[in-house]
Design a protein around this motif. Structure first.
Motif, PDB file in Angstrom:
ATOM      1  N   GLY A   1      -4.110  11.625  -0.689  1.00  0.00           N
ATOM      2  CA  GLY A   1      -5.704  11.384  -0.994  1.00  0.00           C
ATOM      3  C   GLY A   1      -5.568  10.003  -1.817  1.00  0.00           C
ATOM      4  O   GLY A   1      -7.004   9.682  -2.133  1.00  0.00           O
TER       5      GLY A   1
ATOM      6  N   VAL B   1      -8.544   4.861  -6.006  1.00  0.00           N
ATOM      7  CA  VAL B   1      -8.019   4.407  -5.163  1.00  0.00           C
ATOM      8  C   VAL B   1      -6.992   2.838  -6.401  1.00  0.00           C
ATOM      9  O   VAL B   1      -7.707   3.423  -7.742  1.00  0.00           O
ATOM     10  CB  VAL B   1      -8.684   2.605  -4.413  1.00  0.00           C
ATOM     11  CG1 VAL B   1      -7.505   1.552  -4.470  1.00  0.00           C
ATOM     12  CG2 VAL B   1      -8.479   3.252  -3.677  1.00  0.00           C
TER      13      VAL B   1
ATOM     14  N   GLN C   1     -10.809  10.664   3.697  1.00  0.00           N
ATOM     15  CA  GLN C   1     -10.059  11.734   2.840  1.00  0.00           C
ATOM     16  C   GLN C   1      -9.558  11.302   1.608  1.00  0.00           C
ATOM     17  O   GLN C   1      -8.936  11.185   0.802  1.00  0.00           O
ATOM     18  CB  GLN C   1      -8.687  11.625   3.905  1.00  0.00           C
ATOM     19  CG  GLN C   1      -8.418  13.028   5.051  1.00  0.00           C
ATOM     20  CD  GLN C   1      -9.673  13.523   4.639  1.00  0.00           C
ATOM     21  OE1 GLN C   1      -8.947  14.671   4.310  1.00  0.00           O
ATOM     22  NE2 GLN C   1     -10.668  14.300   5.811  1.00  0.00           N
ATOM     23  N   LEU C   2      -9.589   9.556   1.636  1.00  0.00           N
ATOM     24  CA  LEU C   2      -9.213   8.877   0.667  1.00  0.00           C
ATOM     25  C   LEU C   2     -10.226   9.542  -0.846  1.00  0.00           C
ATOM     26  O   LEU C   2     -11.561  10.185  -0.781  1.00  0.00           O
ATOM     27  CB  LEU C   2      -9.651   7.475   0.410  1.00  0.00           C
ATOM     28  CG  LEU C   2     -10.117   6.168  -0.728  1.00  0.00           C
ATOM     29  CD1 LEU C   2      -8.775   6.417  -0.229  1.00  0.00           C
ATOM     30  CD2 LEU C   2     -11.075   4.940  -0.336  1.00  0.00           C
ATOM     31  N   ARG C   3      -9.586   9.538  -2.173  1.00  0.00           N
ATOM     32  CA  ARG C   3      -9.821   9.912  -3.057  1.00  0.00           C
ATOM     33  C   ARG C   3     -10.087   9.243  -4.062  1.00  0.00           C
ATOM     34  O   ARG C   3     -10.763   9.490  -5.221  1.00  0.00           O
ATOM     35  CB  ARG C   3      -9.213  11.915  -3.855  1.00  0.00           C
ATOM     36  CG  ARG C   3      -9.113  12.853  -2.660  1.00  0.00           C
ATOM     37  CD  ARG C   3     -10.361  13.487  -2.274  1.00  0.00           C
ATOM     38  NE  ARG C   3     -11.117  13.802  -3.287  1.00  0.00           N
ATOM     39  CZ  ARG C   3     -10.897  14.721  -4.129  1.00  0.00           C
ATOM     40  NH1 ARG C   3      -9.993  15.892  -3.274  1.00  0.00           N
ATOM     41  NH2 ARG C   3     -11.598  15.981  -5.028  1.00  0.00           N
TER      42      ARG C   3
ATOM     43  N   ARG D   1       0.931  -1.402  -0.078  1.00  0.00           N
ATOM     44  CA  ARG D   1       0.001  -0.350  -0.309  1.00  0.00           C
ATOM     45  C   ARG D   1       0.695   1.422   0.327  1.00  0.00           C
ATOM     46  O   ARG D   1       1.398   0.999   0.897  1.00  0.00           O
ATOM     47  CB  ARG D   1      -1.001  -0.232   1.364  1.00  0.00           C
ATOM     48  CG  ARG D   1      -1.985   1.134   1.476  1.00  0.00           C
ATOM     49  CD  ARG D   1      -2.580   1.248   2.247  1.00  0.00           C
ATOM     50  NE  ARG D   1      -3.370   2.267   2.666  1.00  0.00           N
ATOM     51  CZ  ARG D   1      -4.539   2.648   3.004  1.00  0.00           C
ATOM     52  NH1 ARG D   1      -5.231   1.815   3.539  1.00  0.00           N
ATOM     53  NH2 ARG D   1      -4.827   4.208   3.580  1.00  0.00           N
TER      54      ARG D   1
ATOM     55  N   ASP E   1       0.256   5.362  -0.096  1.00  0.00           N
ATOM     56  CA  ASP E   1      -0.657   6.825   0.068  1.00  0.00           C
ATOM     57  C   ASP E   1      -0.335   8.202  -0.103  1.00  0.00           C
ATOM     58  O   ASP E   1       1.266   8.386   0.389  1.00  0.00           O
ATOM     59  CB  ASP E   1      -0.797   6.753   1.286  1.00  0.00           C
ATOM     60  CG  ASP E   1      -2.166   5.605   2.046  1.00  0.00           C
ATOM     61  OD1 ASP E   1      -1.577   4.851   1.921  1.00  0.00           O
ATOM     62  OD2 ASP E   1      -2.803   5.719   2.433  1.00  0.00           O
TER      63      ASP E   1
ATOM     64  N   VAL F   1      -4.588   5.878  -3.369  1.00  0.00           N
ATOM     65  CA  VAL F   1      -3.781   5.172  -2.523  1.00  0.00           C
ATOM     66  C   VAL F   1      -3.830   4.084  -3.430  1.00  0.00           C
ATOM     67  O   VAL F   1      -4.740   3.536  -4.242  1.00  0.00           O
ATOM     68  CB  VAL F   1      -4.947   4.290  -1.446  1.00  0.00           C
ATOM     69  CG1 VAL F   1      -4.917   2.947  -0.519  1.00  0.00           C
ATOM     70  CG2 VAL F   1      -5.435   5.170  -0.362  1.00  0.00           C
TER      71      VAL F   1
ATOM     72  N   LEU G   1     -10.271   1.702   3.788  1.00  0.00           N
ATOM     73  CA  LEU G   1     -10.867   2.923   2.139  1.00  0.00           C
ATOM     74  C   LEU G   1     -11.842   2.885   2.456  1.00  0.00           C
ATOM     75  O   LEU G   1     -11.526   4.136   2.465  1.00  0.00           O
ATOM     76  CB  LEU G   1      -9.931   2.209   1.473  1.00  0.00           C
ATOM     77  CG  LEU G   1      -8.520   1.894   1.499  1.00  0.00           C
ATOM     78  CD1 LEU G   1      -8.314   0.970   0.198  1.00  0.00           C
ATOM     79  CD2 LEU G   1      -7.614   2.645   1.352  1.00  0.00           C
TER      80      LEU G   1
ATOM     81  N   ASP H   1     -12.089   6.145   5.055  1.00  0.00           N
ATOM     82  CA  ASP H   1     -11.569   5.989   4.828  1.00  0.00           C
ATOM     83  C   ASP H   1     -11.768   8.197   4.331  1.00  0.00           C
ATOM     84  O   ASP H   1     -12.106   7.679   3.033  1.00  0.00           O
ATOM     85  CB  ASP H   1      -9.651   6.610   4.120  1.00  0.00           C
ATOM     86  CG  ASP H   1      -8.516   7.617   4.561  1.00  0.00           C
ATOM     87  OD1 ASP H   1      -9.809   8.422   4.677  1.00  0.00           O
ATOM     88  OD2 ASP H   1      -8.225   6.787   3.466  1.00  0.00           O
TER      89      ASP H   1
END
Length: 268
Positions: free
Chosen positions: A22, A61, A57-59, A17, A19, A24, A52, A55
């Motif tokens: 934003g 993947v 803040q994730l934008r 993984r 990061d 991943v 995920l 999350d």
């Protein structure tokens, strides 16, 4: 005299993984086994996908793979070691959960396909929202070659390509090249191998530049409305769009457009 090492080497993770702002990147890391979906790989993927999903803040993947192959499907040696119906039912149930978890993530998932994607590996590509492949990549649902119809991969495949094209792949096990996969809708585009990373970077940057709120509204809506009648789909979409326009980002985006300036999206 002992020949044992002074310390044991740490095991190499089968799923990596990374990061970055934003975005991943999850990388299948069993290159010697062509990144086959072993029980451990499925568990590692599920663990990451569950995390995920929470999350905010994730934008975006990116699903990638190490080595020459993207994913060769299930680990056949592992499967043959436990020839029991309940074992196989549980295995395919867990694999199906991983595929659905990809689609259920609130942000786009991009498959970075650098090599062959066969059987459940092809299913993995079909389960992602977007896919960019090297021109060298090839795709197949080849279980039929060993006497096994790729039933679970067919679910993702037939939701990406027409039923006749999918069925031919399923009953012949034949490979299609990346250009054909793009033409049929299994992937978004095929690019020269040396341009794969830059193509992925451009696509993910375009996603990150858009409103995260709007994208989260949109991804869930697109998949849900596909299961509805036309009238129900429009009713549902209208409600989603009305709720979306009430959000800060929509007002900000429209104002920015009218004022000829860049929008300032609300942080997630």
């Amino acid at each position: 005299m002992s020949t044992a090492p002074d310390h044991q080497s740490a095991p190499i993770p089968i799923l990596l993984r990374e990061d970055h702002e934003g975005v991943v990147t999850l990388t299948l890391n069993r290159p010697q086994q062509f990144n086959a979906l072993s029980e451990a790989m499925l568990e590692a993927l599920q663990t990451q996908l569950d995390a995920l999903a929470q999350d905010e803040q994730l934008r975006c993947v990116i699903l990638a793979a190490a080595g020459k192959a993207f994913c060769a499907g299930h680990d056949l040696r592992e499967m043959r070691a436990t020839p029991q119906l309940d074992y196989y039912q549980d295995l395919f149930r867990r694999c199906s959960k991983v595929m659905q978890s990809i689609q259920n993530l609130p942000v786009p998932v991009i498959a970075r396909v650098q090599g062959i994607a066969t059987a459940a590996g092809c299913q993995l590509v079909g389960s992602c929202d977007l896919a960019v492949a090297s021109e060298e990549a090839r795709f197949a649902v080849s279980g039929i070659n060993v006497g096994l119809f790729c039933a679970t991969p067919s679910v993702a495949l037939t939701r990406n390509v027409s039923i006749k094209r999918a069925f031919e792949m399923l009953v012949t096990g034949k490979f299609i090249d990346a250009a054909t996969a793009a033409d049929w809708g299994l992937i978004n585009r095929a690019v020269p191998e040396q341009e794969l990373d830059s193509a992925i970077a451009v696509l993910s940057a375009q996603i990150v530049a858009r409103s995260p709120t709007a994208i989260r509204y949109g991804k869930a809506m697109v998949y849900r409305q596909k299961q509805m009648s036309l009238g129900d789909a429009y009713d549902y979409a209208a409600d989603v769009m009305a709720r979306n326009i009430m959000e800060h980002d929509a007002g900000e985006g429209i104002d920015a457009f009218l004022e000829k300036r860049a929008p300032r999206w609300a942080p997630k």
